[in-house]
Design a protein around this motif. Structure first.
Motif, PDB file in Angstrom:
ATOM      1  N   THR A  49       0.787  -1.238   0.000  1.00  0.00           N
ATOM      2  CA  THR A  49       0.000   0.000   0.000  1.00  0.00           C
ATOM      3  C   THR A  49       0.817   1.285   0.000  1.00  0.00           C
ATOM      4  O   THR A  49       0.305   2.322  -0.417  1.00  0.00           O
ATOM      5  CB  THR A  49      -0.944   0.027   1.222  1.00  0.00           C
ATOM      6  OG1 THR A  49      -0.169  -0.033   2.428  1.00  0.00           O
ATOM      7  CG2 THR A  49      -1.926  -1.135   1.175  1.00  0.00           C
ATOM      8  N   ALA A  50       2.039   1.245   0.460  1.00  0.00           N
ATOM      9  CA  ALA A  50       2.835   2.477   0.555  1.00  0.00           C
ATOM     10  C   ALA A  50       3.341   2.901  -0.814  1.00  0.00           C
ATOM     11  O   ALA A  50       3.735   2.057  -1.625  1.00  0.00           O
ATOM     12  CB  ALA A  50       4.019   2.268   1.504  1.00  0.00           C
ATOM     13  N   PRO A  51       3.346   4.215  -1.051  1.00  0.00           N
ATOM     14  CA  PRO A  51       3.948   4.693  -2.296  1.00  0.00           C
ATOM     15  C   PRO A  51       5.455   4.388  -2.310  1.00  0.00           C
ATOM     16  O   PRO A  51       6.097   4.326  -1.261  1.00  0.00           O
ATOM     17  CB  PRO A  51       3.712   6.203  -2.268  1.00  0.00           C
ATOM     18  CG  PRO A  51       2.831   6.483  -1.106  1.00  0.00           C
ATOM     19  CD  PRO A  51       2.812   5.282  -0.234  1.00  0.00           C
ATOM     20  N   THR A  53       7.882   6.191  -2.968  1.00  0.00           N
ATOM     21  CA  THR A  53       8.682   7.245  -2.327  1.00  0.00           C
ATOM     22  C   THR A  53       8.765   7.030  -0.821  1.00  0.00           C
ATOM     23  O   THR A  53       9.819   7.227  -0.225  1.00  0.00           O
ATOM     24  CB  THR A  53       8.105   8.643  -2.619  1.00  0.00           C
ATOM     25  OG1 THR A  53       6.726   8.664  -2.231  1.00  0.00           O
ATOM     26  CG2 THR A  53       8.243   9.019  -4.069  1.00  0.00           C
ATOM     27  N   GLU A  54       7.657   6.607  -0.194  1.00  0.00           N
ATOM     28  CA  GLU A  54       7.687   6.359   1.251  1.00  0.00           C
ATOM     29  C   GLU A  54       8.561   5.155   1.576  1.00  0.00           C
ATOM     30  O   GLU A  54       9.309   5.167   2.552  1.00  0.00           O
ATOM     31  CB  GLU A  54       6.280   6.144   1.807  1.00  0.00           C
ATOM     32  CG  GLU A  54       6.288   5.944   3.313  1.00  0.00           C
ATOM     33  CD  GLU A  54       4.913   5.787   3.926  1.00  0.00           C
ATOM     34  OE1 GLU A  54       4.859   5.577   5.152  1.00  0.00           O
ATOM     35  OE2 GLU A  54       3.903   5.870   3.206  1.00  0.00           O
ATOM     36  N   ILE A  55       8.478   4.132   0.762  1.00  0.00           N
ATOM     37  CA  ILE A  55       9.307   2.946   0.979  1.00  0.00           C
ATOM     38  C   ILE A  55      10.783   3.333   0.917  1.00  0.00           C
ATOM     39  O   ILE A  55      11.561   2.987   1.809  1.00  0.00           O
ATOM     40  CB  ILE A  55       8.985   1.848  -0.050  1.00  0.00           C
ATOM     41  CG1 ILE A  55       7.571   1.320   0.177  1.00  0.00           C
ATOM     42  CG2 ILE A  55      10.005   0.714   0.018  1.00  0.00           C
ATOM     43  CD1 ILE A  55       7.064   0.395  -0.909  1.00  0.00           C
ATOM     44  N   SER A  56      11.174   4.072  -0.109  1.00  0.00           N
ATOM     45  CA  SER A  56      12.586   4.433  -0.258  1.00  0.00           C
ATOM     46  C   SER A  56      13.043   5.404   0.830  1.00  0.00           C
ATOM     47  O   SER A  56      14.197   5.358   1.246  1.00  0.00           O
ATOM     48  CB  SER A  56      12.862   5.005  -1.641  1.00  0.00           C
ATOM     49  OG  SER A  56      12.153   6.193  -1.839  1.00  0.00           O
ATOM     50  N   GLU A  57      12.152   6.259   1.330  1.00  0.00           N
ATOM     51  CA  GLU A  57      12.526   7.182   2.404  1.00  0.00           C
ATOM     52  C   GLU A  57      12.703   6.460   3.730  1.00  0.00           C
ATOM     53  O   GLU A  57      13.572   6.803   4.518  1.00  0.00           O
ATOM     54  CB  GLU A  57      11.459   8.268   2.563  1.00  0.00           C
ATOM     55  CG  GLU A  57      11.455   9.300   1.458  1.00  0.00           C
ATOM     56  CD  GLU A  57      10.266  10.248   1.543  1.00  0.00           C
ATOM     57  OE1 GLU A  57       9.457  10.147   2.497  1.00  0.00           O
ATOM     58  OE2 GLU A  57      10.137  11.083   0.637  1.00  0.00           O
ATOM     59  N   ARG A  58      11.867   5.458   4.002  1.00  0.00           N
ATOM     60  CA  ARG A  58      11.901   4.770   5.291  1.00  0.00           C
ATOM     61  C   ARG A  58      12.887   3.618   5.352  1.00  0.00           C
ATOM     62  O   ARG A  58      13.413   3.303   6.424  1.00  0.00           O
ATOM     63  CB  ARG A  58      10.505   4.235   5.628  1.00  0.00           C
ATOM     64  CG  ARG A  58       9.518   5.342   5.932  1.00  0.00           C
ATOM     65  CD  ARG A  58       8.189   4.778   6.289  1.00  0.00           C
ATOM     66  NE  ARG A  58       8.267   4.008   7.526  1.00  0.00           N
ATOM     67  CZ  ARG A  58       7.202   3.588   8.184  1.00  0.00           C
ATOM     68  NH1 ARG A  58       6.002   3.835   7.743  1.00  0.00           N
ATOM     69  NH2 ARG A  58       7.345   2.893   9.290  1.00  0.00           N
ATOM     70  N   LEU A  59      13.135   2.969   4.227  1.00  0.00           N
ATOM     71  CA  LEU A  59      13.939   1.751   4.217  1.00  0.00           C
ATOM     72  C   LEU A  59      15.411   2.053   4.479  1.00  0.00           C
ATOM     73  O   LEU A  59      16.058   2.769   3.732  1.00  0.00           O
ATOM     74  CB  LEU A  59      13.785   1.032   2.874  1.00  0.00           C
ATOM     75  CG  LEU A  59      14.448  -0.335   2.763  1.00  0.00           C
ATOM     76  CD1 LEU A  59      13.856  -1.309   3.776  1.00  0.00           C
ATOM     77  CD2 LEU A  59      14.255  -0.890   1.358  1.00  0.00           C
ATOM     78  N   LYS A  60      15.906   1.514   5.575  1.00  0.00           N
ATOM     79  CA  LYS A  60      17.326   1.626   5.913  1.00  0.00           C
ATOM     80  C   LYS A  60      17.995   0.361   5.385  1.00  0.00           C
ATOM     81  O   LYS A  60      17.706  -0.730   5.858  1.00  0.00           O
ATOM     82  CB  LYS A  60      17.492   1.757   7.416  1.00  0.00           C
ATOM     83  CG  LYS A  60      16.851   3.007   7.986  1.00  0.00           C
ATOM     84  CD  LYS A  60      16.804   2.916   9.499  1.00  0.00           C
ATOM     85  CE  LYS A  60      15.989   4.006  10.113  1.00  0.00           C
ATOM     86  NZ  LYS A  60      14.543   3.878   9.887  1.00  0.00           N
TER      87      LYS A  60
END
Length: 73
Positions: A49-51, A53-60
């Motif tokens: 469900t996440a866009p 952009t959110e995945i790439s911003e949050r994923l460490k």
């Protein structure tokens, strides 16, 4: 796509909390297995469900779990 993510599971009260530090997503369950499975479901829902952009911003990308030895008091 399959992903390998780190899960940290701790006992809290009468249950267990499972946390994925790479995304800061957590879940819980009555057993270690249930907490792990519930975290897996939460992570799957996040990726569904996440866009992007959110995945790439949050994923460490690099998460290291290790022990630290300290002297007592």
């Amino acid at each position: 796509m399959a992903r390998d993510l780190t899960a940290v599971i701790t006992c809290e009260g009468d249950g267990y909390v499972a946390w994925c530090p790479a995304l800061d997503i957590a879940s819980q369950g009555d057993t270690v297995e249930a907490a792990r499975a519930n975290l897996g479901e939460a992570l799957t829902l996040f990726f569904e469900t996440a866009p992007e952009t959110e995945i790439s911003e949050r994923l460490k990308p690099d998460v290291f779990v290790t022990q630290v030895e300290i002297a007592d008091g």
